[in-house]
Design an enzyme around this catalytic site. Structure first.
Site, PDB file in Angstrom:
ATOM      1  N   ASP A   1      -0.614   1.335  -2.678  1.00 33.38           N
ATOM      2  CA  ASP A   1      -1.169   2.508  -3.536  1.00 33.38           C
ATOM      3  C   ASP A   1      -0.221   3.046  -4.525  1.00 33.38           C
ATOM      4  O   ASP A   1       1.157   3.055  -4.162  1.00 33.38           O
ATOM      5  CB  ASP A   1      -1.506   3.650  -2.417  1.00 33.38           C
ATOM      6  CG  ASP A   1      -2.873   3.075  -1.802  1.00 33.38           C
ATOM      7  OD1 ASP A   1      -3.553   2.297  -2.245  1.00 33.38           O
ATOM      8  OD2 ASP A   1      -3.130   4.018  -0.691  1.00 33.38           O
TER       9      ASP A   1
ATOM     10  N   TYR B   1       2.357   5.250  31.401  1.00 31.94           N
ATOM     11  CA  TYR B   1       1.431   5.538  32.465  1.00 31.94           C
ATOM     12  C   TYR B   1       2.156   5.450  33.963  1.00 31.94           C
ATOM     13  O   TYR B   1       1.260   5.670  34.797  1.00 31.94           O
ATOM     14  CB  TYR B   1       0.171   4.911  32.304  1.00 31.94           C
ATOM     15  CG  TYR B   1      -0.788   5.815  31.586  1.00 31.94           C
ATOM     16  CD1 TYR B   1      -1.389   6.844  32.007  1.00 31.94           C
ATOM     17  CD2 TYR B   1      -0.915   5.397  30.168  1.00 31.94           C
ATOM     18  CE1 TYR B   1      -2.232   7.510  31.263  1.00 31.94           C
ATOM     19  CE2 TYR B   1      -1.959   6.039  29.304  1.00 31.94           C
ATOM     20  CZ  TYR B   1      -2.677   7.209  29.882  1.00 31.94           C
ATOM     21  OH  TYR B   1      -3.511   7.841  28.976  1.00 31.94           O
TER      22      TYR B   1
ATOM     23  N   GLU C   1      -0.594  -3.160   1.435  1.00 28.16           N
ATOM     24  CA  GLU C   1      -0.553  -1.879   2.319  1.00 28.16           C
ATOM     25  C   GLU C   1      -1.792  -1.683   2.992  1.00 28.16           C
ATOM     26  O   GLU C   1      -1.694  -1.327   4.230  1.00 28.16           O
ATOM     27  CB  GLU C   1      -0.293  -0.696   1.572  1.00 28.16           C
ATOM     28  CG  GLU C   1      -0.114   0.818   2.275  1.00 28.16           C
ATOM     29  CD  GLU C   1      -0.234   1.702   1.196  1.00 28.16           C
ATOM     30  OE1 GLU C   1      -0.535   2.884   1.629  1.00 28.16           O
ATOM     31  OE2 GLU C   1      -0.116   1.891  -0.108  1.00 28.16           O
TER      32      GLU C   1
END
Length: 489
Positions: free
Chosen positions: A370, A232, A318
């Site tokens: 997972d 910015y 995770e």
């Protein structure tokens, strides 16, 4: 109506009674589990083996350092290669120049990571002048001096009426090298140029010089800013934050420092809870007393010091949902450990924090991800690093993380219901097959076997699938059983 009489206190005096503060809520006390010694026996063996390995490595490195410095074998000893790799990048011959693209963004084809052993790197160095590019920790003054040196070279080129061009190590896919002995991805020696007089490169060159100016200003003030803050400051030039973010990595490789040394950081993402304490910029932090959610991992890892812990292992998770289950159940109190999550794809601060505490505490890291290709991909980023930041893999990687779960073999072993098993998509299968070709996967036969099983059965499952047996099944049954049996690979 007669006036109301003032209430008197029990001491006999007049005036209103003092208000009573409600008693503080009783603190939930979770003691160490009765079967902790039995459950953690295999984990302690793993911890002792890791510490012995670290001790032996230290002794070997000390012996090599005290030997003949002219001996080629000592010069490229495994224990010494990291210190050699982390020297400031050398200037290489023009024959190693790559195209002007340095970030690899122009090539959308997924390339298999090149693999070179230490002996092959040694041979290449002696015949071609080849080296690997890795950065070192620098203080603010050293980084500012590096930026000023770049500015002087730019000024000299402009004054000689040549325009200017920047010499930047290439971070393209073809310049990524996996070194099995180091078990991480490093950056090769190819370099590219970014010329202000080239129409295609002038904007990128302008963005690079602008970032150098802004980073120098930040370092002078001895403050930190976020990547969003940097974007910015000049939105019209940067247009998109990905433009300024990518240039940060280029600046780090140009100067030869870590990206965190630039004092431009990402927002908080990772979380830590459990048996660890440290000082953060002078403030004492005890991660067993930071509420249910734990402590946000700060982006300023350089401000953390005096790390202490009595944990037996680190549990790397995770998903945030699984992390919160362990945090609320105070799993780290029943089985002394540290629980960490990056809420999916790991950020730089979490990777650096994990690498640092593992190196200092010398305790094993067990991962719970997972059972799908992306879980394994995330795990590989923690272990071997990402291609985008391979130049800083020495401080961002944690070697020898053990895959605790959820593994494809667990689906049948724990009788996971059919409704909790998901069919892999074509993209999932493609990603799994690509991972089977990666060197950091193929070097672990047990990982290959699990991944082959996943691709063959075309089934995947998330950690939360274990909740089908009960919401606290993962903390009360699954993890204790895994730890007790030493069921990790």
């Amino acid at each position: 109506m007669p006036p109301k009489r003032a209430r008197t206190s029990s001491s006999g005096g007049s005036g209103p009674l003092p208000s009573k503060k409600p008693p503080p809520p009783s603190k939930r006390v979770v003691k160490i589990a009765d079967d902790a010694d039995l459950v953690l026996a295999q984990c302690r063996k793993l911890r002792d083996a890791l510490r012995k390995k670290a001790h032996d490595t230290s002794l070997t490195a000390s012996a090599a350092a005290g030997g003949n410095s002219d001996d080629d074998d000592d010069e490229w000893a495994l224990d010494d290669v990291v210190s050699k790799a982390t020297t400031k990048p050398k200037t290489v011959a023009s024959t190693t120049k790559s195209s002007s693209t340095t970030d690899g963004s122009s090539n959308n084809t997924k390339a298999k990571t090149q693999q070179l052993s230490l002996s092959e790197l040694k041979s290449a160095t002696s015949t071609e002048g080849k080296t690997i590019v890795e950065v070192v920790e620098m203080n603010s003054t050293e980084v500012m001096e590096g930026i000023e040196n770049v500015a002087i070279k730019i000024a000299q080129q402009v004054l000689s009426k040549q325009g200017f061009q920047l010499d930047i190590p290439s971070r393209g896919a073809s310049n990524q090298i996996y070194v099995p002995e180091l078990d991480r991805i490093v950056l090769g020696d190819k370099r590219g140029t970014r010329s202000f007089l080239n129409v295609k490169e002038s904007r990128k060159a302008a963005i690079t010089t602008r970032c150098l100016q802004l980073i120098h200003a930040v370092l002078i003030k001895r403050i930190h800013i976020t990547k969003r803050d940097l974007f910015y400051t000049d939105v019209k030039l940067f247009v998109d934050q990905s433009e300024s973010d990518g240039v940060l990595d280029d600046v780090a490789t140009m100067i030869g420092c870590t990206r965190s040394n630039l004092h431009v950081v990402a927002s908080d993402k990772g979380l830590v809870v459990g048996r660890i304490s440290f000082y953060e910029d002078g403030d004492f932090i005890d991660c067993t007393k930071m509420g249910v959610g734990g402590k946000a991992i700060p982006p300023y890892i350089d401000k953390i010091e005096n790390i202490e812990s009595d944990a037996e292992f680190i549990l790397l998770v995770e998903k945030e949902a699984a992390y919160m289950r362990m945090a609320e159940d105070r799993f780290y109190q029943r089985y002394p450990c540290i629980v960490i999550t990056a809420k999916g794809q790991p950020d730089v601060a979490t990777r650096m924090f994990l690498s640092r505490i593992t190196a200092e505490l010398k305790i094993p890291v067990l991962a719970l991800v997972d059972s799908d290709p992306y879980g394994l991909k995330i795990l590989s980023v923690y272990m071997s690093g990402s291609k985008n930041m391979s130049y800083d893999s020495a401080s961002l990687t944690t070697p020898d993380i053990k895959w605790l779960g959820l593994r494809p073999s667990d689906l049948n072993r724990y009788d996971l219901p059919e409704q909790c098993r998901l069919k892999m998509t074509e993209n999932d299968i493609k990603t799994g097959k690509e991972l089977l070709q990666e060197a950091f996967i193929t070097q672990n036969p047990l990982w290959v076997k699990e991944l082959q099983r996943m691709v063959k059965t075309k089934e995947k499952a998330e950690i939360q699938a274990l909740s089908s047996f009960g919401f606290q099944y993962v903390t009360e049954v699954y993890l204790p059983r895994k730890l007790r049996e030493g069921d990790w690979i």
